[in-house]
Design a protein around this motif. Structure first.
Motif, PDB file in Angstrom:
ATOM      1  N   LYS A 254       0.811  -1.215   0.000  1.00 44.07           N
ATOM      2  CA  LYS A 254       0.000   0.000   0.000  1.00 44.07           C
ATOM      3  C   LYS A 254       0.848   1.271   0.000  1.00 44.07           C
ATOM      4  O   LYS A 254       0.407   2.323  -0.466  1.00 44.07           O
ATOM      5  CB  LYS A 254      -0.940   0.006   1.204  1.00 44.07           C
ATOM      6  N   ASP A 384      -3.724  -5.210  11.806  1.00 40.54           N
ATOM      7  CA  ASP A 384      -4.089  -3.791  11.776  1.00 40.54           C
ATOM      8  C   ASP A 384      -3.084  -2.930  12.545  1.00 40.54           C
ATOM      9  O   ASP A 384      -2.753  -1.819  12.122  1.00 40.54           O
ATOM     10  CB  ASP A 384      -5.483  -3.598  12.370  1.00 40.54           C
ATOM     11  N   PRO A 418      -9.367  -8.603   5.561  1.00 44.03           N
ATOM     12  CA  PRO A 418      -9.871  -7.545   4.694  1.00 44.03           C
ATOM     13  C   PRO A 418      -9.452  -7.757   3.238  1.00 44.03           C
ATOM     14  O   PRO A 418      -8.495  -8.469   2.947  1.00 44.03           O
ATOM     15  CB  PRO A 418      -9.191  -6.291   5.258  1.00 44.03           C
ATOM     16  N   SER A 420      -7.760  -6.096  -0.058  1.00 37.22           N
ATOM     17  CA  SER A 420      -6.706  -5.089  -0.235  1.00 37.22           C
ATOM     18  C   SER A 420      -7.293  -3.713  -0.528  1.00 37.22           C
ATOM     19  O   SER A 420      -6.812  -2.694  -0.022  1.00 37.22           O
ATOM     20  CB  SER A 420      -5.767  -5.516  -1.376  1.00 37.22           C
ATOM     21  N   ALA A 421      -8.362  -3.689  -1.318  1.00 40.49           N
ATOM     22  CA  ALA A 421      -8.959  -2.409  -1.704  1.00 40.49           C
ATOM     23  C   ALA A 421      -9.548  -1.666  -0.503  1.00 40.49           C
ATOM     24  O   ALA A 421      -9.716  -0.434  -0.552  1.00 40.49           O
ATOM     25  CB  ALA A 421     -10.051  -2.640  -2.751  1.00 40.49           C
ATOM     26  N   ASP A 422      -9.853  -2.382   0.572  1.00 42.21           N
ATOM     27  CA  ASP A 422     -10.463  -1.755   1.743  1.00 42.21           C
ATOM     28  C   ASP A 422      -9.445  -1.204   2.733  1.00 42.21           C
ATOM     29  O   ASP A 422      -9.816  -0.537   3.705  1.00 42.21           O
ATOM     30  CB  ASP A 422     -11.364  -2.763   2.472  1.00 42.21           C
TER      31      ASP A 422
END
Length: 614
Positions: A254, A384, A418, A420-422
């Motif tokens: 990311k 997270d 999750p 990846s896009a989120d």
């Protein structure tokens, strides 16, 4: 005899045996099978500290505790409903862990004269033959003999056949808890596909154990635990070190940075190195250094060169890395230092859990050397939390210490992972050219966050000096000026303090915003605190729970929250570390509850402690 069927809400099983009996594999296979059924779970592997303790001795006992439930759970349980023991030493070490009336499954072969002597039972005493186990339901089976019988047609040595006896026990438990064996059979087929004898021996032993339960009257009851009511989604079972590794890979992707891990193996952090080495296709570079100092120095070099530098270790390794951490603070470059805490000091309790490195993370370097500290609370939370630690590191140009511990690292729970896009983006800004009107690079010129520019070596016109000597403000040149030193010390501290403007405010996990008692926690005490507080709230007591992820700097509103309660209780698996910092920063009369036994705080003992404040 007809077999009764019984539905249970909550079960705690502990597998215990010699370190060579495969208890960790047995437990992890039962865990994976449980997760696939959508049943909530929590685990606590208990490794022996001795790498090669003599077979059958107390120091060599390995354990794996698993709790599974049709309700939401947050701990692996205070006491066991079922205890599986492969030898006398395993019984002696773990008998105190089982509830009165609980089921003990015994491998009788592990209770011969030799095993009893190695387990330090007095001459002539055998707990299977006296009244030691009268308060429990005991299921005796000669696992070793029956495993050998099941594998008699396989051309393996007796020693190799005996390695499958843990699968016999697992098969029996699959029968006892109405489970399908397909997931474990698939595991062996995939893992040992090129070694058909190993696949065959384990599968045959597994099926023999299942058939033993099905064809004998050993247990008159089969149990079922229903699927838990969980938020819809795709789940998997995950351990803390796995989640941490995936979080690092995701953060690298990311942020658009190449990730470099410079690490030296140390219990219980080594699995992060092992896991990340599998992800070369994501541009992850892993380097096993010759020692802890070389590991962090290589990661610093990677960060200086424009990569995401990471180093992983435990408490003793943190001590060795301390000087290099100071260098990273002086350079003001991104760097992630992961500390999977264990019992100390010195070599201490290498395989046991502790939260005793918080003060080290806060203060354990020479000089005024402030660094942000982020903490994970559960195995799945590692994803997270470490993702956020990377964001803070690269966006605030600072090394960050990430705290996990042995309980989190090796424990497992369901994880709704999750897409990846989120995931939130991690924006990284490299300085690529001089600004308009800027004649030469000022490497310590700061923005509104007090963050200096990240200039990659070799970028034309952005040449600058780095090193561990004090920097002159703006220019980065070596400076011994006393006023400049004070200014830079204050500025580096202010930069870390200002991170509080860019993190979420603290929230309560549960309970009223004002009241009698607030239980404040950090790290792996989360499950015990949440469970204890939930039970007391159900009794009508006004007790609240807050749990910290951001340990340095604290969220801006934490002081306000603390002052809303008559009492603040801080449970920790140390001798009182967060409580000292809270008292120092907020001047509140926080009270400590400390346990330093290498094992987690239990819900029951915490309930008793909280009730003392009412």
């Amino acid at each position: 005899m007809s077999i009764k069927e019984q539905v249970l809400q909550d079960v705690v099983i502990k597998f215990a045996g010699d370190s060579g009996d495969g208890m960790q594999l047995t437990g992890s296979q039962f865990t994976n099978n449980t997760a696939m059924l959508g049943i909530d779970l929590a685990t606590f592997p208990d490794f022996p500290a001795e790498i090669r303790a003599p077979i059958g001795t107390l120091p060599g006992v390995s354990g794996y505790q698993l709790r599974f439930s049709s309700d939401s759970i947050f701990t692996p349980g205070d006491a066991c409903d079922v205890l599986v023991v492969m030898n006398a030493a395993a019984l002696k070490v773990n008998l105190k862990a089982i509830k009165l009336g609980g089921i003990i499954i015994v491998n009788t072969d592990g209770f011969d004269a030799r095993n009893l002597r190695l387990a330090n039972y007095a001459e002539g005493l055998n707990p299977l033959e006296d009244d030691t186990l009268d308060s429990y339901q005991v299921i005796k089976m000669d696992v070793t003999k029956m495993t050998r019988e099941a594998l008699k047609d396989i051309s393996m040595g007796t020693k190799e056949k005996d390695r499958a006896k843990n699968m016999f026990v697992l098969g029996f438990l699959y029968w006892m808890y109405n489970r399908d064996m397909a997931s474990t059979i698939e595991f062996f087929t995939e893992k040992f596909g090129k070694k058909p004898e190993i696949v065959e021996s384990n599968v045959k032993a597994l099926q023999a154990g299942y058939n033993f339960g099905d064809t004998t009257e050993t247990s008159g009851v089969r149990y079922t635990v229903q699927k838990a009511k969980m938020t819809p989604g795709t789940y998997r079972s995950i351990m803390g070190n796995q989640a941490l590794s995936y979080g690092l890979v995701a953060a690298a992707q990311k942020s658009g940075l190449q990730m470099f891990l410079g690490s030296y193996p140390i219990t219980p952090a080594s699995d992060i190195l092992h896991e990340l080495s599998k992800y070369k296709t994501f541009g992850i570079k892993t380097f096993q250094a010759e020692d802890e100092i070389a590991a962090i120095a290589s990661a610093i070099g990677a960060s200086y060169g424009g990569s995401l530098g990471v180093t992983t270790t435990s408490g003793p390794g943190m001590a060795l890395k301390a000087e290099a951490m100071g260098l990273a603070v002086m350079l003001e470059i991104p760097l992630l230092i992961v500390n999977v805490q264990r019992g100390g000091p010195s070599t201490g309790l290498p395989t046991k859990t502790e939260q005793s490195d918080l003060l080290q993370a806060y203060y354990g370097r020479n000089g005024e050397c402030p660094m942000p500290v982020i903490s994970a609370s559960t195995p799945s939370d590692c994803f997270d939390a470490v993702y956020e630690a990377v964001r803070i590191s690269v966006q605030h140009m600072t090394p960050v210490i990430f705290l996990s511990d042995g309980y989190i690292a090796n424990g497992a729970e369901p994880w709704k992972f999750p897409a990846s896009a989120d995931l939130p983006s991690i924006k990284v800004n490299f300085k690529e050219r001089l600004d308009e009107g800027e004649e030469k690079l000022m490497p310590y010129k700061r923005d509104e966050k007090l963050v200096r520019p990240w200039a990659i070596p070799g970028t034309p016109g952005l040449e600058h000096r780095v090193g561990g000597l004090e920097k002159q403000d703006l220019t980065g040149n070596i400076s011994y000026d006393n006023e400049n030193h004070q200014h830079m010390v204050k500025t580096r501290q202010a930069k870390v303090d200002r991170i509080a403007d860019y993190i979420p405010e603290q929230t309560l996990d549960s309970g009223p915003a004002k009241g009698k008692v607030l239980v404040l926690g950090w790290g792996s005490t989360y499950g015990a605190i949440k469970s204890a507080v939930k039970d007391l709230q159900n009794e009508g007591l006004a007790v609240s729970h807050a749990h910290l992820r951001y340990v340095r700097p604290f969220p801006k509103n934490l002081g306000e929250i603390l002052r809303n309660f008559d009492h603040v209780l801080i449970p920790e698996i140390n001798n009182g570390q967060l409580v000292k910092i809270i008292r120092d920063v907020y001047f509140v009369d926080a009270k400590a509850y400390n346990k330093i036994m290498g094992i987690p705080i239990t819900k029951g003992e915490l309930i008793e402690e909280i009730k003392k404040l009412f």
